[in-house]
Write an enzyme that holds these catalytic residues in place. Structure first.
Site, PDB file in Angstrom:
ATOM      1  N   TYR A 156      10.329   4.455   1.362  1.00 38.63           N
ATOM      2  CA  TYR A 156      11.404   3.415   1.863  1.00 38.63           C
ATOM      3  C   TYR A 156      12.805   3.622   1.429  1.00 38.63           C
ATOM      4  O   TYR A 156      13.771   2.935   2.148  1.00 38.63           O
ATOM      5  CB  TYR A 156      11.017   1.931   1.493  1.00 38.63           C
ATOM      6  CG  TYR A 156       9.707   1.491   2.634  1.00 38.63           C
ATOM      7  CD1 TYR A 156      10.125   0.967   3.718  1.00 38.63           C
ATOM      8  CD2 TYR A 156       8.407   1.722   2.536  1.00 38.63           C
ATOM      9  CE1 TYR A 156       9.337   0.348   4.709  1.00 38.63           C
ATOM     10  CE2 TYR A 156       7.617   1.453   3.347  1.00 38.63           C
ATOM     11  CZ  TYR A 156       8.002   0.683   4.665  1.00 38.63           C
ATOM     12  OH  TYR A 156       7.096   0.366   5.440  1.00 38.63           O
TER      13      TYR A 156
ATOM     14  N   ASP B  67       0.767  -1.137   0.140  1.00 42.88           N
ATOM     15  CA  ASP B  67       0.068   0.046  -0.016  1.00 42.88           C
ATOM     16  C   ASP B  67       0.938   1.304  -0.205  1.00 42.88           C
ATOM     17  O   ASP B  67       0.456   2.393   0.127  1.00 42.88           O
ATOM     18  CB  ASP B  67      -0.899   0.031   1.210  1.00 42.88           C
ATOM     19  CG  ASP B  67      -0.087  -0.020   2.571  1.00 42.88           C
ATOM     20  OD1 ASP B  67       0.955   0.342   2.588  1.00 42.88           O
ATOM     21  OD2 ASP B  67      -0.800  -0.192   3.549  1.00 42.88           O
TER      22      ASP B  67
HETATM   23  N1  NAD Z   1       2.064  -4.943   2.090  1.00 39.26           N
HETATM   24  C1  NAD Z   1       1.877  -3.793   2.645  1.00 39.26           C
HETATM   25  O1  NAD Z   1       2.013  -2.851   1.967  1.00 39.26           O
HETATM   26  C2  NAD Z   1       1.294  -3.767   4.060  1.00 39.26           C
HETATM   27  C3  NAD Z   1       0.569  -2.684   4.525  1.00 39.26           C
HETATM   28  C4  NAD Z   1       0.214  -2.921   5.938  1.00 39.26           C
HETATM   29  C5  NAD Z   1       0.486  -3.755   6.551  1.00 39.26           C
HETATM   30  N2  NAD Z   1       1.103  -5.022   6.221  1.00 39.26           N
HETATM   31  C6  NAD Z   1       1.318  -6.176   6.769  1.00 39.26           C
HETATM   32  O2  NAD Z   1       0.222  -6.646   7.140  1.00 39.26           O
HETATM   33  C7  NAD Z   1       0.084  -7.723   8.208  1.00 39.26           C
HETATM   34  C8  NAD Z   1      -0.613  -7.347   9.521  1.00 39.26           C
HETATM   35  O3  NAD Z   1       0.003  -6.126  10.153  1.00 39.26           O
HETATM   36  P1  NAD Z   1      -0.562  -5.895  11.610  1.00 39.26           P
HETATM   37  O4  NAD Z   1       0.204  -4.542  12.115  1.00 39.26           O
HETATM   38  O5  NAD Z   1      -1.958  -5.583  11.409  1.00 39.26           O
HETATM   39  O6  NAD Z   1      -0.380  -6.984  12.384  1.00 39.26           O
HETATM   40  P2  NAD Z   1      -1.092  -7.579  13.408  1.00 39.26           P
HETATM   41  O7  NAD Z   1       0.081  -8.575  14.217  1.00 39.26           O
HETATM   42  O8  NAD Z   1      -2.170  -6.706  14.169  1.00 39.26           O
HETATM   43  O9  NAD Z   1      -2.000  -8.930  12.809  1.00 39.26           O
HETATM   44  C9  NAD Z   1      -1.549  -9.919  12.293  1.00 39.26           C
HETATM   45  C10 NAD Z   1      -2.206 -11.191  12.700  1.00 39.26           C
HETATM   46  O10 NAD Z   1      -1.659 -12.281  12.180  1.00 39.26           O
HETATM   47  C11 NAD Z   1      -2.020 -13.363  12.858  1.00 39.26           C
HETATM   48  N3  NAD Z   1      -1.070 -14.434  12.602  1.00 39.26           N
HETATM   49  C12 NAD Z   1       0.237 -14.575  12.966  1.00 39.26           C
HETATM   50  N4  NAD Z   1       0.735 -15.537  12.322  1.00 39.26           N
HETATM   51  C13 NAD Z   1      -0.207 -16.326  11.844  1.00 39.26           C
HETATM   52  C14 NAD Z   1      -0.305 -17.297  10.879  1.00 39.26           C
HETATM   53  N5  NAD Z   1       0.798 -18.339  10.633  1.00 39.26           N
HETATM   54  N6  NAD Z   1      -1.450 -17.806  10.635  1.00 39.26           N
HETATM   55  C15 NAD Z   1      -2.715 -17.243  10.758  1.00 39.26           C
HETATM   56  N7  NAD Z   1      -2.502 -15.885  11.418  1.00 39.26           N
HETATM   57  C16 NAD Z   1      -1.417 -15.779  11.827  1.00 39.26           C
HETATM   58  C17 NAD Z   1      -1.613 -12.797  14.277  1.00 39.26           C
HETATM   59  O11 NAD Z   1      -2.205 -13.499  15.463  1.00 39.26           O
HETATM   60  C18 NAD Z   1      -2.533 -11.305  14.223  1.00 39.26           C
HETATM   61  O12 NAD Z   1      -3.643 -11.409  14.647  1.00 39.26           O
HETATM   62  C19 NAD Z   1       1.829  -7.713   8.645  1.00 39.26           C
HETATM   63  O13 NAD Z   1       2.410  -8.733   7.850  1.00 39.26           O
HETATM   64  C20 NAD Z   1       2.032  -6.108   7.862  1.00 39.26           C
HETATM   65  O14 NAD Z   1       3.519  -6.038   7.778  1.00 39.26           O
HETATM   66  C21 NAD Z   1       1.518  -4.897   4.680  1.00 39.26           C
HETATM   67  O1  LIG Z   2       4.921   0.863  10.861  1.00 40.46           O
HETATM   68  P1  LIG Z   2       3.776   0.771  10.518  1.00 40.46           P
HETATM   69  O2  LIG Z   2       3.178  -0.545  11.063  1.00 40.46           O
HETATM   70  O3  LIG Z   2       2.745   1.996  10.777  1.00 40.46           O
HETATM   71  O4  LIG Z   2       3.585   0.770   8.829  1.00 40.46           O
HETATM   72  C1  LIG Z   2       4.242  -0.369   8.479  1.00 40.46           C
HETATM   73  C2  LIG Z   2       3.499  -0.418   7.100  1.00 40.46           C
HETATM   74  O5  LIG Z   2       4.194   0.749   6.187  1.00 40.46           O
HETATM   75  C3  LIG Z   2       3.471   0.974   4.987  1.00 40.46           C
HETATM   76  O6  LIG Z   2       2.070   0.836   5.016  1.00 40.46           O
HETATM   77  C4  LIG Z   2       1.552   2.230   5.552  1.00 40.46           C
HETATM   78  C5  LIG Z   2       0.945   3.210   4.522  1.00 40.46           C
HETATM   79  O7  LIG Z   2       1.940   3.541   3.668  1.00 40.46           O
HETATM   80  C6  LIG Z   2       0.255   4.416   5.311  1.00 40.46           C
HETATM   81  O8  LIG Z   2      -0.085   5.285   4.371  1.00 40.46           O
HETATM   82  C7  LIG Z   2      -0.759   3.948   6.286  1.00 40.46           C
HETATM   83  O9  LIG Z   2      -1.702   3.359   5.156  1.00 40.46           O
HETATM   84  O10 LIG Z   2      -0.299   3.153   6.810  1.00 40.46           O
HETATM   85  C8  LIG Z   2       0.327   1.909   6.480  1.00 40.46           C
HETATM   86  C9  LIG Z   2       0.640   0.957   7.438  1.00 40.46           C
HETATM   87  O11 LIG Z   2       0.864   1.857   8.709  1.00 40.46           O
HETATM   88  C10 LIG Z   2       3.899  -0.242   4.063  1.00 40.46           C
HETATM   89  O12 LIG Z   2       3.460  -0.210   3.013  1.00 40.46           O
HETATM   90  C11 LIG Z   2       3.558  -1.442   4.793  1.00 40.46           C
HETATM   91  O13 LIG Z   2       4.022  -2.733   4.004  1.00 40.46           O
HETATM   92  C12 LIG Z   2       4.207  -1.580   6.178  1.00 40.46           C
HETATM   93  O14 LIG Z   2       3.819  -2.666   6.893  1.00 40.46           O
HETATM   94 MN    MN Z   3       4.299  -2.143   1.761  1.00 41.62          MN
END
Ligand code: NAD
Ligand SMILES: O=P(O)(O)OC[C@H]1O[C@H](O[C@H]2[C@H](O)[C@@H](O)[C@@H](O)O[C@@H]2CO)[C@H](O)[C@@H](O)[C@@H]1O
Ligand code: MN
Length: 447
Positions: free
Chosen positions: A270, A176
């Site tokens: 990043y 995102d």
């Molecule tokens: N790609 C992106 O741009 C983007 C953006 C925002 C968040 N994220 C990712 O989304 C994910 C969630 O972020 P968050 O901050 O809400 O985390 P969070 O810890 O609040 O939620 C993650 C959930 O995953 C569960 N979990 C962990 N291992 C698991 C497994 N093996 N099977 C099923 N459930 C499992 C946990 O119990 C937890 O409830 C993270 O990987 C974060 O890095 C990615």
């Molecule tokens: O440190 P966090 O958990 O707040 O964020 C890590 C994630 O950062 C990016 O996503 C952001 C996004 O870019 C921002 O605009 C808003 O929507 O919050 C998101 C999450 O905070 C990044 O793309 C993710 O990969 C990271 O996990």
């Molecule tokens: Mn990302």
């Protein structure tokens, strides 16, 4: 609006139902039922207690806004993954406790400590690979026609692992960050949102550059954006940034310095970690990192609001709302479901999209999204600067996956030491040895 003759309704599973991002996705789904109708919504998580807090609030939301949708939350993979059209994956293997160590261990050694970047990102990668592969296998076993949109980080390493280990699976890895930045770009030039922009972008995940941005009429917006970004980065301020946390403010503003390294393009935020690692370390507190902020802010707000909804027995006045994270994943599902060929970014095998980069690299480029998934668009050649950076960082990501597959200490040490933000192999080894102990419940035993 859905075609009147098409009466399909979809079943969506959120894997990582306990994620802090789940309520935003639920709100987006409920607000968009005219564009993406639902018959079923399910949550799956391996932490039933955490998930239940979000599920109980979601049950109230659904009862009040769309009671016809069947809703369930489960920790049972068979129940979760059966009869599903789309899986939205957002798991965090090791949870915030392990993210905290990913950040704090490198910082102790004077190296950037970050969720998806450097040693912290690699450590997280080795935890996420088996977690995401397990989700893919459940999906293929119980709903072989489903698509998975995966946000679980570090998306670059996860995508390289699924490219290699599950090459034919219907997983699409997404991010995102560029989406958030493009919403900012639209605001900067006075347009409504990212959907008003046409763009060219290339690189790796959390490691890319925009080369062209126009409006829908083809007017070049790059000069105006460059002028703005050179002074303010992607910081918009005012109402737009009401509620943006201080550390994100710093990141958006730092894009001004990142931009100066290559004024022919506009950078992903990043890149600051790779271009200004000493500055980042100097502005970090090794005892209070981003995880501490997330636990004190986002996690508290989300779980507090769920509790309030449950205690009051109503979600009529909730402040949960759609955001760029949630609208992007729902837009992608809609494009696949209705074969719209909308142009959106994905993290996919290169296969020529960046012509002078290894075809087996996992890159982030615009794709046309339809019922067969993403069709990559050709972005031409990477410039010398970008080619050098991409080649080095992609090798780091490949070595991390090699290390997990082969259980190889040497490959992982190579990954740590090749990473641009780690100053030498000795420091890489010290960090790695501490991370092996910290990750003993998650990593394979390395030989
Ligand atoms: N790609 C992106 O741009 C983007 C953006 C925002 C968040 N994220 C990712 O989304 C994910 C969630 O972020 P968050 O901050 O809400 O985390 P969070 O810890 O609040 O939620 C993650 C959930 O995953 C569960 N979990 C962990 N291992 C698991 C497994 N093996 N099977 C099923 N459930 C499992 C946990 O119990 C937890 O409830 C993270 O990987 C974060 O890095 C990615
Ligand atoms: O440190 P966090 O958990 O707040 O964020 C890590 C994630 O950062 C990016 O996503 C952001 C996004 O870019 C921002 O605009 C808003 O929507 O919050 C998101 C999450 O905070 C990044 O793309 C993710 O990969 C990271 O996990
Ligand atoms: Mn990302």
């Amino acid at each position: 609006m859905v075609n009147a003759k098409d009466d399909r309704k979809f079943s969506v599973l959120i894997a990582g139902g306990g994620s802090t991002y789940t309520p935003g996705i639920v709100l987006t789904l409920l607000n968009g039922l005219d564009k993406f109708p639902l018959r079923k919504l399910k949550f799956y998580d391996n932490d039933g207690e955490r998930q239940k807090k979000i599920a109980d609030a979601t049950a109230i939301l659904i009862k009040e806004r769309a009671p016809e949708i069947e809703f369930e939350a489960t920790t049972d993979p068979k129940e979760a993954f059966t009869d599903v059209d789309f899986v939205m994956a957002q798991i965090r293997v090791g949870k915030y406790a392990m993210r905290s160590l990913d950040e704090k261990i490198p910082l102790k050694h004077g190296v950037v400590g970050q969720e998806t970047t450097g040693p912290g990102g690699i450590a997280y990668g080795l935890r996420s690979i088996p977690g995401v592969i397990e989700l893919v296998d459940y999906m293929e076993k119980y709903s072989p026609n489903a698509w998975m949109l995966n946000y679980s980080n570090p998306a670059a390493i996860v995508a390289e692992a699924t490219r290699r280990l599950r090459p034919n699976s219907k997983i699409i890895n997404i991010c995102d960050m560029p989406i958030d930045i493009m919403d900012r770009m639209a605001a900067i030039v006075g347009l409504k949102d990212r959907n008003d922009l046409v763009f060219r972008y290339y690189g790796l995940n959390h490691f890319g550059w925009w080369t062209e941005i126009t409006d829908k009429q083809g007017n070049d917006l790059m000069p105006q954006l460059k002028e703005y970004v050179s002074k303010n980065g992607y910081w918009v301020g005012g109402d737009y940034d009401k509620g943006t946390e201080a550390s994100w403010e710093s990141t958006f503003k730092k894009a001004a310095d990142v931009y100066k390294l290559d004024p022919t393009t506009l950078p992903n935020t990043y890149l600051k970690y790779y271009m200004y690692p000493s500055w980042v370390v100097k502005h970090s507190d090794p005892n209070y990192t981003r995880t501490d902020e997330v636990e004190a802010h986002r996690q508290k707000l989300v779980f507090g609001e769920c509790k309030r909804i449950v205690d009051n027995g109503t979600a009529k006045d909730t402040d949960f709302k759609p955001d760029e994270h949630s609208t992007y994943i729902v837009d992608l599902c809609t494009a696949i479901a209705y074969n719209t060929h909308q142009r959106m970014l994905a993290i996919i095998p290169n296969e020529g999209a960046i012509s002078n980069i290894d075809p087996t690299a996992t890159v982030e480029v615009p794709c046309l999204f339809g019922s067969n998934g993403p069709e990559r668009l050709s972005m031409g050649k990477a410039a010398t600067y970008q080619k050098g950076m991409i080649t080095e960082q992609n090798s780091v990501e490949k070595l991390a996956v090699d290390a997990w597959v082969e259980h190889s200490y040497t490959k992982l040490w190579q990954a740590f030491s090749l990473c641009k933000i780690v100053p030498d192999a000795g420091i890489a080894k010290d960090i790695l040895d501490e991370m092996i102990v910290a990750n003993k419940d998650f990593w394979p035993e390395l030989k």
